[in-house]
Design a protein around this motif. Structure first.
Motif, mmCIF file in Angstrom:
data_model
loop_
_atom_site.group_PDB
_atom_site.id
_atom_site.type_symbol
_atom_site.label_atom_id
_atom_site.label_comp_id
_atom_site.label_asym_id
_atom_site.label_seq_id
_atom_site.Cartn_x
_atom_site.Cartn_y
_atom_site.Cartn_z
ATOM 1 N N VAL A 73 86.274 -2.661 23.654
ATOM 2 C CA VAL A 73 86.916 -3.044 24.917
ATOM 3 C C VAL A 73 87.324 -1.800 25.719
ATOM 4 C CG1 VAL A 73 89.044 -4.074 25.823
ATOM 5 C CG2 VAL A 73 87.644 -5.342 24.220
ATOM 6 N N ALA A 74 87.655 -0.719 24.990
ATOM 7 C CA ALA A 74 88.082 0.505 25.676
ATOM 8 C C ALA A 74 86.969 1.119 26.537
ATOM 9 C CB ALA A 74 88.556 1.528 24.644
ATOM 10 N N GLY A 75 85.715 0.843 26.195
ATOM 11 C CA GLY A 75 84.643 1.508 26.928
ATOM 12 C C GLY A 75 83.673 0.615 27.666
ATOM 13 N N LEU A 76 83.516 -0.631 27.177
ATOM 14 C CA LEU A 76 82.444 -1.475 27.714
ATOM 15 C C LEU A 76 82.628 -1.844 29.190
ATOM 16 C CD1 LEU A 76 81.547 -3.935 24.828
ATOM 17 C CD2 LEU A 76 80.460 -1.824 25.507
ATOM 18 N N ALA A 77 83.878 -1.955 29.611
ATOM 19 C CA ALA A 77 84.116 -2.380 30.999
ATOM 20 C C ALA A 77 83.749 -1.290 31.998
ATOM 21 C CB ALA A 77 85.576 -2.774 31.163
ATOM 22 N N GLN A 78 83.612 -0.059 31.502
ATOM 23 C CA GLN A 78 83.418 1.076 32.424
ATOM 24 C C GLN A 78 82.103 1.029 33.191
ATOM 25 O OE1 GLN A 78 85.876 2.979 33.058
ATOM 26 N NE2 GLN A 78 87.110 2.088 31.434
ATOM 27 N N VAL A 79 81.094 0.318 32.673
ATOM 28 C CA VAL A 79 79.768 0.366 33.305
ATOM 29 C C VAL A 79 79.785 -0.027 34.777
ATOM 30 C CG1 VAL A 79 78.144 0.196 31.396
ATOM 31 C CG2 VAL A 79 79.246 -1.872 32.241
ATOM 32 N N PHE A 80 80.565 -1.048 35.099
ATOM 33 C CA PHE A 80 80.625 -1.462 36.503
ATOM 34 C C PHE A 80 81.838 -0.864 37.223
ATOM 35 C CE2 PHE A 80 77.808 -4.729 34.842
ATOM 36 C CZ PHE A 80 76.794 -4.650 35.780
ATOM 37 N N ILE A 81 82.919 -0.647 36.480
ATOM 38 C CA ILE A 81 84.118 -0.082 37.102
ATOM 39 C C ILE A 81 83.798 1.286 37.704
ATOM 40 C CG2 ILE A 81 86.430 0.839 36.623
ATOM 41 C CD1 ILE A 81 86.794 -1.411 34.590
ATOM 42 N N ARG A 82 83.021 2.079 36.970
ATOM 43 C CA ARG A 82 82.687 3.428 37.443
ATOM 44 C C ARG A 82 81.891 3.369 38.747
ATOM 45 N NH1 ARG A 82 80.712 7.336 32.851
ATOM 46 N NH2 ARG A 82 79.096 5.777 32.706
ATOM 47 N N GLU A 83 80.939 2.421 38.827
ATOM 48 C CA GLU A 83 80.132 2.279 40.062
ATOM 49 C C GLU A 83 81.043 1.883 41.227
ATOM 50 O OE1 GLU A 83 76.903 2.863 40.296
ATOM 51 O OE2 GLU A 83 76.035 2.543 38.309
ATOM 52 N N GLU A 84 82.004 0.995 40.929
ATOM 53 C CA GLU A 84 82.899 0.508 41.979
ATOM 54 C C GLU A 84 83.852 1.612 42.422
ATOM 55 O OE1 GLU A 84 83.479 -2.257 44.533
ATOM 56 O OE2 GLU A 84 82.487 -3.062 42.771
ATOM 57 N N GLU A 85 84.422 2.329 41.454
ATOM 58 C CA GLU A 85 85.423 3.354 41.800
ATOM 59 C C GLU A 85 84.808 4.558 42.504
ATOM 60 O OE1 GLU A 85 88.914 2.346 38.555
ATOM 61 O OE2 GLU A 85 87.624 4.070 38.197
ATOM 62 N N THR A 86 83.576 4.906 42.150
ATOM 63 C CA THR A 86 82.956 6.068 42.806
ATOM 64 C C THR A 86 82.241 5.657 44.092
ATOM 65 O OG1 THR A 86 80.988 5.799 41.439
ATOM 66 C CG2 THR A 86 82.608 7.402 40.684
ATOM 67 N N GLY A 87 82.182 4.354 44.369
ATOM 68 C CA GLY A 87 81.579 3.873 45.614
ATOM 69 C C GLY A 87 80.063 3.845 45.597
ATOM 70 N N ALA A 157 82.531 -7.494 32.603
ATOM 71 C CA ALA A 157 82.780 -6.180 33.226
ATOM 72 C C ALA A 157 82.393 -6.198 34.703
ATOM 73 C CB ALA A 157 81.989 -5.098 32.491
ATOM 74 N N ALA A 158 81.295 -6.874 35.029
ATOM 75 C CA ALA A 158 80.859 -6.963 36.435
ATOM 76 C C ALA A 158 81.855 -7.791 37.245
ATOM 77 C CB ALA A 158 79.467 -7.581 36.508
ATOM 78 N N ILE A 159 82.382 -8.860 36.630
ATOM 79 C CA ILE A 159 83.317 -9.729 37.346
ATOM 80 C C ILE A 159 84.624 -8.989 37.656
ATOM 81 C CG2 ILE A 159 84.738 -11.822 37.133
ATOM 82 C CD1 ILE A 159 82.471 -13.009 35.396
ATOM 83 N N ILE A 160 85.109 -8.224 36.684
ATOM 84 C CA ILE A 160 86.450 -7.612 36.875
ATOM 85 C C ILE A 160 86.398 -6.285 37.653
ATOM 86 C CG2 ILE A 160 87.480 -8.675 34.834
ATOM 87 C CD1 ILE A 160 87.015 -5.205 34.299
ATOM 88 N N ALA A 161 85.182 -5.769 37.904
ATOM 89 C CA ALA A 161 85.081 -4.434 38.516
ATOM 90 C C ALA A 161 85.804 -4.332 39.849
ATOM 91 C CB ALA A 161 83.618 -4.049 38.672
ATOM 92 N N LYS A 162 85.852 -5.448 40.597
ATOM 93 C CA LYS A 162 86.486 -5.402 41.920
ATOM 94 C C LYS A 162 87.974 -5.730 41.877
ATOM 95 C CE LYS A 162 82.645 -6.036 44.906
ATOM 96 N NZ LYS A 162 81.690 -6.928 45.467
ATOM 97 N N ALA A 163 88.455 -6.170 40.713
ATOM 98 C CA ALA A 163 89.865 -6.564 40.617
ATOM 99 C C ALA A 163 90.765 -5.336 40.555
ATOM 100 C CB ALA A 163 90.073 -7.424 39.380
ATOM 101 N N SER A 164 92.068 -5.550 40.854
ATOM 102 C CA SER A 164 92.971 -4.398 40.818
ATOM 103 C C SER A 164 93.546 -4.163 39.420
ATOM 104 C CB SER A 164 94.090 -4.585 41.839
ATOM 105 O OG SER A 164 94.676 -5.842 41.676
ATOM 106 N N VAL A 165 93.745 -5.241 38.641
ATOM 107 C CA VAL A 165 94.277 -5.064 37.277
ATOM 108 C C VAL A 165 93.129 -5.252 36.295
ATOM 109 C CG1 VAL A 165 96.506 -5.455 36.175
ATOM 110 C CG2 VAL A 165 95.922 -6.764 38.177
ATOM 111 N N LYS A 166 92.263 -4.248 36.250
ATOM 112 C CA LYS A 166 90.997 -4.416 35.519
ATOM 113 C C LYS A 166 91.186 -4.588 34.013
ATOM 114 C CE LYS A 166 88.404 -1.713 38.881
ATOM 115 N NZ LYS A 166 89.448 -1.508 39.882
ATOM 116 N N GLY A 167 92.004 -3.718 33.405
ATOM 117 C CA GLY A 167 92.141 -3.706 31.949
ATOM 118 C C GLY A 167 92.616 -5.040 31.415
#
Lengths: 229, 205
Positions: A73-87, A157-167
């Motif tokens: 869980v510590a790493g798997l969500a990063q795949v989409f979060i990183r794309e979203e955060e870096t734009g 991970a794709a669903i939560i990438a746009k949310a503000s409280v991702k974790g």
């Protein structure tokens, strides 16, 4: 002059996404470090707490998958979060359809979990003195568990990438989907820690295989809608 | 010949109206400048035309030679965007970025072609540098290389010369002049010298 068009198919495009993520990960070690540090820290705490005491197989199996689940869980969500955060998600959306992006990300998460399992499983056996006789069956359970975890969590991970409280959201949304998988994995692992072999875990293996197929297929079909929103 | 038809296009975010009843038609060889003050919805309109926002009302249609709507796949391979909010991978080199997006767009790109593209935008010899080490102007130039790579039929430019020096601006003007004869060019800007490049204007308030 224009660049010639090719019939680059789903596989080569998916592989391009996977290779790009691997390259970025090797340069930043963002997700890999998070997963391994979490896994090793949890394992060390468990090992020091246990001391010389031997736990029964069902507790040992639960402990094993708790360590695996929280590390993942510590790493798997990063795949989409990183794309979203870096734009970079806009450039990706303009260039690719949903399917190659999902499959590339799924492969990348599979790679991350495979590294995690390869590092943490031997350490778990060393720290806890757990023993397993059916190594082939145990490996098969691990592989099916990794596929199940990846297919379920990549879509979340794709669903939560746009949310503000991702974790928090990742854990909340993943939990109901992963409960049947984790319970079956614990059950199968318990039997294998209790000197069982392939025959003993055949029912669980069938469930794990079905879970992996259904989750992967369902995620591919649903991801398009998540990607377009 | 591609055709873009925008019919009664409106966009709202909740109760806030961004723009309403936008109408225009463009064919290959035509261009339009979307102009208006800050916050008037120029970028939102560009993103709506690109399908990244769903219109609140109205339609955006892209038609092919047979007057049929373009498929998603064809639309993706026909359009390119250059804008300040389009981000590239900062931990990949310029070459790796071009190579990656070429594969996703189904293009074969050689080292020679990459050099040509980088030369065209004034980034010769910088292809092996990480994009994260580029200045904002160099990154903007790289976005033009990326747009040119697929020789798009529809070119979207949002603030096309932002962060660019005089040389960079000249490169952009040359690109726009070249593309406006063979493509549809849509420019969102406040700069007079930029909106003068387009034949038509769409003013947002």
């Amino acid at each position: 002059m224009t660049s010639p068009k090719t019939n680059a198919g789903l596989i080569s495009k998916s592989f391009a996404v996977f290779a790009k993520d691997i390259r970025l990960e090797l340069r930043s070690r963002y997700a890999l470090n998070a997963i391994l540090m979490f896994g090793i820290t949890t394992l060390a705490v468990v090992s020091f707490s246990l001391g010389q005491s031997n736990l029964p197989p069902h507790l040992m199996a639960a402990l094993f998958w708790v360590v695996m689940f929280f590390s993942a869980v510590a790493g798997l969500a990063q795949v989409f979060i990183r794309e979203e955060e870096t734009g970079t998600i806009l450039a990706l959306k303009l260039a690719a359809a949903a399917e190659p992006v999902y499959l590339g990300k799924l492969l990348f998460n599979f790679f991350l979990l495979t590294v995690m399992v390869t590092v943490i499983t031997p350490l778990f056996f060393i720290f806890t003195d757990a023993q397993v006789v059916g190594i082939a069956a145990f490996s098969a359970v691990l592989i099916l568990g990794v596929i199940g975890l990846c297919s379920a969590t990549t879509l979340v991970a794709a669903i939560i990438a746009k949310a503000s409280v991702k974790g928090a959201l990742f854990a909340v949304l993943s939990f109901p989907i992963l409960v049947p998988l984790l319970l079956t994995l614990v059950q199968a692992t318990q039997k294998l820690f209790d000197n069982g072999a392939f025959d003993a875990v055949m029912t669980e293996m069938q469930f794990l295989l079905a879970y992996a197929v259904v989750m992967t297929t369902g995620s591919i079909l649903l991801f398009k809608y998540v990607w377009q929103e | 010949m591609y055709k873009l038809i925008v019919k009664n296009l409106s966009k709202r975010f909740g109760y806030r109206k961004v723009f309403s009843d936008i109408n225009f038609e463009l064919s290959i060889g035509e261009s339009i400048a979307i102009i208006g003050p800050n916050g008037s919805g120029k970028s939102t309109l560009i993103l709506t035309l690109l399908g990244q926002y769903r219109p609140s009302k109205g339609k955006v249609l892209y038609l092919n030679n047979n007057q049929q709507e373009l498929s998603e796949e064809n639309f993706r391979s026909s359009c390119a965007l250059v804008s300040p909010y389009l981000q590239l991978y900062s931990q990949l080199t310029a070459e790796e970025n071009l190579q990656f997006f070429a594969t996703l767009r189904g293009l074969t790109i050689t080292g020679k072609r990459i050099d040509e593209l980088l030369n065209r935008v004034g980034l010769e010899g910088r292809g092996h540098d990480l994009v994260g080490e580029y200045s904002s102007g160099m990154t903007q130039r790289l976005k033009y290389a990326l747009a040119l790579m697929s020789n798009p039929d529809i070119l979207f430019l949002d603030e096309p010369t932002s962060n660019l020096d005089d040389d960079g601006k000249q490169v952009v003007f040359d690109i726009v002049k070249e593309f406006r004869t063979n493509s549809i060019v849509i420019i969102a800007t406040n700069e007079r010298d930029e909106y003068d490049l387009a034949q038509n204007q769409c003013r947002l308030n």
